[in-house]
Every structure is written in structure tokens, then in C-alpha cells.
Design an enzyme around this catalytic site. Structure first.
Site, PDB file in Angstrom:
ATOM      1  N   LYS A   1       0.867  -1.181   0.000  1.00 55.48           N
ATOM      2  CA  LYS A   1       0.000   0.000   0.000  1.00 55.48           C
ATOM      3  C   LYS A   1       0.901   1.227   0.000  1.00 55.48           C
ATOM      4  O   LYS A   1       1.462   1.600   1.028  1.00 55.48           O
ATOM      5  CB  LYS A   1      -0.918   0.040   1.228  1.00 55.48           C
ATOM      6  CG  LYS A   1      -1.977   1.142   1.092  1.00 55.48           C
ATOM      7  CD  LYS A   1      -2.442   1.717   2.398  1.00 55.48           C
ATOM      8  CE  LYS A   1      -1.570   2.801   2.944  1.00 55.48           C
ATOM      9  NZ  LYS A   1      -1.513   4.057   2.152  1.00 55.48           N
TER      10      LYS A   1
ATOM     11  N   SER B   1       4.768   7.754  11.007  1.00 55.77           N
ATOM     12  CA  SER B   1       4.930   8.559  12.221  1.00 55.77           C
ATOM     13  C   SER B   1       4.938   7.671  13.465  1.00 55.77           C
ATOM     14  O   SER B   1       4.398   6.557  13.462  1.00 55.77           O
ATOM     15  CB  SER B   1       3.790   9.568  12.327  1.00 55.77           C
ATOM     16  OG  SER B   1       2.591   8.884  12.637  1.00 55.77           O
TER      17      SER B   1
ATOM     18  N   CYS C   1      13.550  10.739   8.178  1.00 53.42           N
ATOM     19  CA  CYS C   1      13.675  10.271   9.562  1.00 53.42           C
ATOM     20  C   CYS C   1      15.134  10.207  10.002  1.00 53.42           C
ATOM     21  O   CYS C   1      15.422  10.046  11.180  1.00 53.42           O
ATOM     22  CB  CYS C   1      12.991   8.927   9.749  1.00 53.42           C
ATOM     23  SG  CYS C   1      13.743   7.592   8.826  1.00 53.42           S
TER      24      CYS C   1
ATOM     25  N   GLU D   1       9.436  16.039  16.865  1.00 54.11           N
ATOM     26  CA  GLU D   1       9.777  15.973  15.444  1.00 54.11           C
ATOM     27  C   GLU D   1       9.050  17.083  14.684  1.00 54.11           C
ATOM     28  O   GLU D   1       7.838  17.238  14.817  1.00 54.11           O
ATOM     29  CB  GLU D   1       9.366  14.610  14.877  1.00 54.11           C
ATOM     30  CG  GLU D   1       9.771  14.437  13.428  1.00 54.11           C
ATOM     31  CD  GLU D   1       9.554  13.008  12.944  1.00 54.11           C
ATOM     32  OE1 GLU D   1       8.482  12.449  13.222  1.00 54.11           O
ATOM     33  OE2 GLU D   1      10.474  12.474  12.292  1.00 54.11           O
TER      34      GLU D   1
END
Lengths: 144, 502
Positions: B182, B235, B291, B402
Site C-alpha cells: 500500500k 509517524s 527520519c 519531530e
């Protein structure tokens, strides 16, 4: 082309375009000056080989981690157009133009190699090798 | 400079790829928008759980034959895919730039990294090999065999639409599993192109499927009894509160990689020009949407007097701001551009708000990325220039949370121990870097720091395909990581045979 912040891809594209034009130039000279065909064809082959090697080494070392966004601050790239083989008067003019072209190309590679010291060693090594190949072209042409 | 030709000449109507055929979805369609120009470049379906189930059933059926396909034959499919990716290198890269907004250099780097995954996975006959020992007792031998498990689900993030699913997909199919991918619904086109190439490479129908979608598809994947495991990158809240617990509840294997807040320590003996150059890429590459991006730069005053430390901080801040100011923003298809837009205007607004909050908390605004000239030929909505915040303290939200944008926070620590304590006080543990000429300081950092990926004079400690992509604390949920030997173990069951012949 001068810019305070030339990206790696912009520099590599420029070098590739210059090699492609030089290859065409030498193919043109090979067609025009048959007795020296072997030398001109050899120069054209060298340019084609450089084009592949430089593009390959760049593509194979570029990564999101190490070199993306690398800039060649302060670098000046010579944008002098590659001459047209058909426009040259005679062999002497062809030799003169070809030697000037080889000098510009070799110098450009050496200059970029120096600026590329912060990149993975593969890049400056390939660029120096490309310069060496263009200087060999010059030696062949000078001997005509 | 002129823009490179756009490989997407008109908006693409994306479909699911199920059992070797492109199938339209009954779900709603969502626009895929180039954030640099705000042009629609595609329309992607938000597929239904029933369509996801259809893909899983196809993958489950294909698994029977695929796991019986010799590893070398599976590797040949990967080698053909690798060749096709090389042939289409530039198109694949430009698609990423158009659908995501990143610069063409960043896209080429991403393509290269993705191809490396396929290359490493093609070594599966060696990677998957088991082990054995004769005479574990007299006349009895024991074997370890690695066997594939079945169907795996892979959920891709928006920040690396091409590469991240490839941290898993080639290894999953190389080990004999089948997959349903996906892609991110924000930038799904790269994955569609990969599957087109996989089809051309000769993967049998049902081995490599794509189902586009959003939460409904993710939910269906997490709850589906025939999905053996899930690989997720996104996330931390989703990784920690949705993916990890639901995989646990349904008995699935899981790799759930979350967010990050990475520190870069600059020691007094660091090579400052090269450190700052590395930091530009590290802090602002991919517009900070990475990241492994560093976000907090800590100037460490180990062995310095307070006034020497202050002077070092000022020097680094000055060099950093000067370099950041020179970064050219614009359309990533222009080779002279060094930073593209954020993925969409909403994300830009979120980052801009974080900047405002940091200033309100007392951070010094050394360079304000909210102020910039709109690049020629672009729409301004998703652009943000590099932002540098000075005098940030560990208690400020901008130092802890973040931001996922081009924002650098400059901080100070009197000693290496204090700087490491700052890292440990942060909930994330994805990556950390140190810039120094001292082997002793580098070793202490490497040894003590609780982060999965450590850089020594490297701004972005991105592991290569043959090493695991590590991560700790709130940056990773699971046991085995993506890439390398870890991922081979993730995608296989260890079966042990103890054998005696009478």
C-alpha cells in the site's frame, strides 16, 4: 556557466553535454579528413567512453545519504561552444581547434575534480581519469 | 536553468494491481498533486477492504508455487527488475520529483538506494541458506532451514515514495513470500512504476500486488488473518499506537519504524567547513522530511573555557546560517535547485507554526525560512526556506518534538557527557552524529549513545542495503529491522530438523 552554488547534477550534466558535443566534432573531423581518420575516431571514442564513465560513476555513488545536494561553490565552468567540423578551413585549423578543445576539457575535469574532494573518492578519481584521457587525445592530435 | 522534461504529461488514473492485472477500484479517487506547481499529476483510489482482501487471496494462492520456485529463479526475476530499473533510472527519478517535490538529485539518490535493495536481495541463494551440524548426539544431525511464511503487507510513507517500500519488498519476494504493497496515497506513482517493471521482469501473477488506499486499507491489512506480517514506515503515533499493538493482537510479525529527533554533536576539534557542508544536506535535504535528518545541532564545549565555547558557538552559527542562506529553493526538475517544497501546503503550515512556537518559547530566529521569494514557475503554497533557530534549550518543544521540515535548532552543551544526556532525554532514538577528529570522543559516542544509526563525521547515517536500518526507543517498534540479515530473518521462519536414520 558560473554560479556560486552549482549542484552536482548540474555539473555532471554539463560535462556529459560537452563530451557529447566533442564526440560529434571528432566524428565530423574523421569524415572530413580521411588520412587522419584513425586519430579522430580514437578521440571520438575516448569522448564517448568518458561520457559513460562519468555518468556511471556519478549515478552509482549518488545517494540520499552522502552526496545529494553537494554544491561546487565558486566553480566556473567553461561554456565555450565546441566548434563545428564543417566550418574549419583545413587540417591545420582542425588541429588547432581540437587542441584548444582538449585543453579546455582536461582543465575543466581537473578543476571539478579538485572541487569534488568532499565527495566519495570515486568521483574525483573518475574525473581525473577523464582528464587524463583528454590529455592523451591532445597528444595524439599534436602528433599529426 | 531549464526544467528537465516532466515524465508525466497528463494526470494518471491509478488502479490497483491484483493477481497480475490492473483493476479499477470502487473507492473514492484522490488527487496526487505536485507541490511545486500544485498541478494534479494523478488520481489515486482509496480502495475498499474487499479489494484489499481480493489482493490477499491472490497473493495467498500465488504463494504456493512461488515458495516452491528455486531461490535462483526468484533471484533472476530480481536481476531482471534491477536491469529494468537501471534502464528507466531517469524516468523513475523524475517521477519522484514530480509526485513528491524533492530535487532531482535527491530523487536520483533515492532511485539508486532502491536499486541497491533489489541488488542485495538478488543474493538470496546465499542470504537464505540455513546451517547444520553433524553428530549433535552420536549419529544424529541437526539442520536449520529458513522457510517463507506467506503474505506480507507493506505500508509506504510519503517522504521516500520509491525507496522505502523497497527496504522490504525485494527481500520479501526473494525469500519466497508474496506481498501486497500500500503506497502512500500522497505520492503513489513510483510504486505503480515499480510494479509495471516487476511485471515486465517476469514475477508471476499474484506475487507482487498493489492496493492503493488510506486508513481502511491499513485497518484491513492489520486485521486480516492471512497477512503474516506488516512492514510500516511512518509517524511514531501510528507506529506505536496502531501498527505495533494491532499486529501484536493479531499475531503478526511487525517492523514499525516511526519518527525521529536526531542530534548532531560538533566537537571543538571538528573540521568546521566540512561539518557545515555535511549538515546542510543532513538538516535540509528532502526539505527536512527524512527520519534520518538531523534536527538539533549541539555545539559541545568539551575542554574549552566558557568564553571559548561561546566563541565556537558563534562561529558555527555564523557558518551554518551563511550556508543555509545560500540554499536555492525551487522546482526539483531544475538541476540547479537544492531544496524543493514540502509535500503539501498543510505540512508547510504545520512547520511554520512550529517555528512561530519556538520563537515564542525564546528561540532566536537566525534565519527565517518563512520569508522567501517564490521560485520562478512555482506556486508558493508548499515552499519553506531553510530556518535556523539559535539558543535553543533542551526543554523547548522544538528541541524535543519531530518537526519534519527544514528547521535546524542550534544548542550548546558544556561537555560530551552533557550532550549525550540530552540525546538520552529525548524519546526518539533513530540516529545521531558526531563531528570530531578525536577517535576517543567518537568511540565514546558510538559506544554510549542510545540510537540505532550512528554517524561519525557523517550527517546522515543511512545504512546500506546489506546492513539493518536500525532504530531504538520511540523510533522503532518490533524486533528485527528492515534491510540486511535482519530482514531475511523477519521474512522467514527458522525450522529445525533433528535427524537420525536407523
Amino acid at each position: 556557466m558560473t554560479d556560486a552554488s552549482l549542484t552536482a547534477s548540474a555539473v555532471m550534466s554539463h560535462l556529459a553535454a560537452q563530451e557529447q558535443a566533442a564526440e560529434q566534432f571528432y566524428r565530423g573531423l574523421a569524415a572530413r579528413f580521411a588520412p587522419q581518420q584513425a586519430v579522430w575516431s580514437r578521440c571520438a571514442q575516448a569522448c564517448a567512453k568518458n561520457q559513460v564513465q562519468v555518468a556511471r560513476s556519478y549515478q552509482e555513488t549518488i545517494s540520499d545519504a552522502l552526496e545529494v545536494g553537494y554544491t561546487f561553490a565558486g566553480l566556473t565552468l567553461d561554456a565555450t561552444p565546441v566548434p563545428c567540423a564543417d566550418a574549419l578551413a583545413d587540417l591545420a585549423a582542425a588541429v588547432e581547434q581540437a587542441l584548444a578543445l582538449e585543453e579546455r576539457a582536461a582543465s575543466a575535469y581537473e578543476q571539478v575534480a579538485e572541487c569534488a574532494e568532499g565527495l566519495l573518492a570515486t568521483i574525483p578519481r573518475t574525473l581525473r581519469r577523464a582528464a587524463e584521457i583528454r590529455r592523451r587525445n591532445a597528444a595524439l592530435i599534436a602528433a599529426l | 536553468m531549464a526544467l528537465l522534461p516532466n515524465p508525466i504529461s497528463q494526470p494518471l488514473e491509478l488502479q490497483n494491481y491484483i493477481d497480475g492485472f490492473w483493476e479499477p477500484s470502487a473507492g473514492q479517487m484522490r488527487d496526487v498533486v505536485n507541490p511545486a506547481t500544485l498541478e494534479t499529476v494523478g488520481r489515486v483510489p482509496l480502495s475498499t477492504p474487499a479489494e484489499f482482501d481480493q489482493a490477499v487471496q491472490a497473493a495467498k494462492t500465488a504463494f504456493y508455487e512461488w515458495r516452491r520456485t528455486p531461490p535462483l529463479a526468484r533471484a533472476r526475476c530480481l536481476l531482471r527488475l534491477r536491469d529494468l530499473m537501471e534502464q528507466n533510472f531517469e524516468e523513475l527519478s523524475r517521477i519522484q520529483t514530480v509526485e513528491h517535490g524533492k530535487t532531482i538529485d535527491e530523487s536520483r539518490g533515492e532511485t539508486r538506494r532502491g536499486i541497491e535493495m533489489v541488488e542485495v536481495a538478488a543474493g538470496i541463494p546465499s542470504l537464505m541458506m540455513g546451517s547444520n551440524l553433524e553428530d549433535i548426539a552420536s549419529g544424529i544431525d541437526e539442520f536449520l532451514i529458513r522457510q517463507p511464511l506467506g503474505v506480507f503487507g507493506i505500508i509506504g510513507p510519503y517522504n521516500f515514495p520509491f525507496m522505502v517500500p523497497l527496504w522490504f519488498a525485494p527481500f520479501a519476494v526473494a525469500t519466497g513470500n508474496t506481498i501486497v504493497v500500500k503506497p502512500s496515497s500522497e505520492d503513489p506513482i513510483s510504486q505503480v512504476k515499480i510494479v509495471e517493471l516487476a511485471e515486465e521482469a517476469g514475477f508471476p501473477d499474484g506475487v507482487w500486488n498493489i492496493v492503493h488506499g488510506g486508513r481502511d486499507v491499513v485497518g484491513a491489512m492489520l486485521d486480516h488473518p492471512d497477512i503474516q506480517g506488516v512492514c510500516f514506515v511512518g509517524s511514531t503515533p501510528v507506529a506505536k499506537e496502531v501498527i505495533y499493538p494491532r499486529c501484536g493482537a493479531t499475531g503478526k510479525r511487525v517492523i514499525a519504524q516511526g519518527g525521529a529527533k536526531n542530534f548532531a554533536l560538533v566537537m571543538p576539534d571538528a573540521d568546521l567547513p566540512r561539518t557545515v557542508a555535511a549538515c546542510m544536506n543532513s538538516f535540509f535535504g528532502n526539505a527536512g522530511q527524512r527520519c534520518l535528518a538531523n534536527a538539533n545541532l549541539v555545539v559541545v564545549g568539551e575542554g574549552l573555557t566558557p568564553s571559548e565555547h561561546a566563541a565556537l558557538y558563534d562561529e558555527i552559527a555564523s557558518l551554518f546560517v551563511q550556508a543555509a542562506r545560500n540554499i536555492t529553493i525551487g522546482n526539483g526538475l531544475d538541476e540547479a535547485v537544492q531544496m524543493g517544497p514540502l509535500r503539501d501546503p498543510g505540512k508547510k503550515q504545520g512547520v511554520a507554526q512550529r517555528i512561530a512556537d519556538a520563537v515564542a518559547e525564546g528561540a532566536e530566529l537566525l534565519l527565517d525560512g518563512r520569508v522567501y521569494e517564490t521560485p520562478v514557475g512555482c506556486q508558493p503554497d508548499a515552499f519553506l526556506g531553510p530556518t535556523v533557530l539559535g539558543r535553543v534549550t533542551p526543554d523547548m518543544a522544538v528541541a524535543q518534538e519531530e518537526v519534519f521540515g527544514p528547521v535546524a535548532a542550534l544548542m550548546s552543551a558544556a561537555s560530551l557527557d552533557e550532550a549525550i544526556a540530552m540525546i538520552h532525554a529525548n524519546p526518539f532514538g533513530n540516529a545521531a552524529s558526531i563531528f570530531t577528529s578525536s577517535g576517543a570522543w567518537a568511540r565514546k559516542f558510538r559506544y554510549d549513545v542510545e540510537c540505532g544509526n550512528i554517524g561519525v563525521n557523517i550527517g546522515i547515517a543511512a545504512p546500506m542495503a546489506f546492513f539493518p536500518f536500525s532504530g531504538m526507543k520511540d523510533s522503532f517498534f518490533g524486533d528485527l529491522h528492515g534491510q540486511g540479515e535482519d530482514v531475511i530473518r523477519f521474512f522467514t521462519e527458522s525450522k529445525v530438523v533433528v535427524e537420525r536414520w536407523f
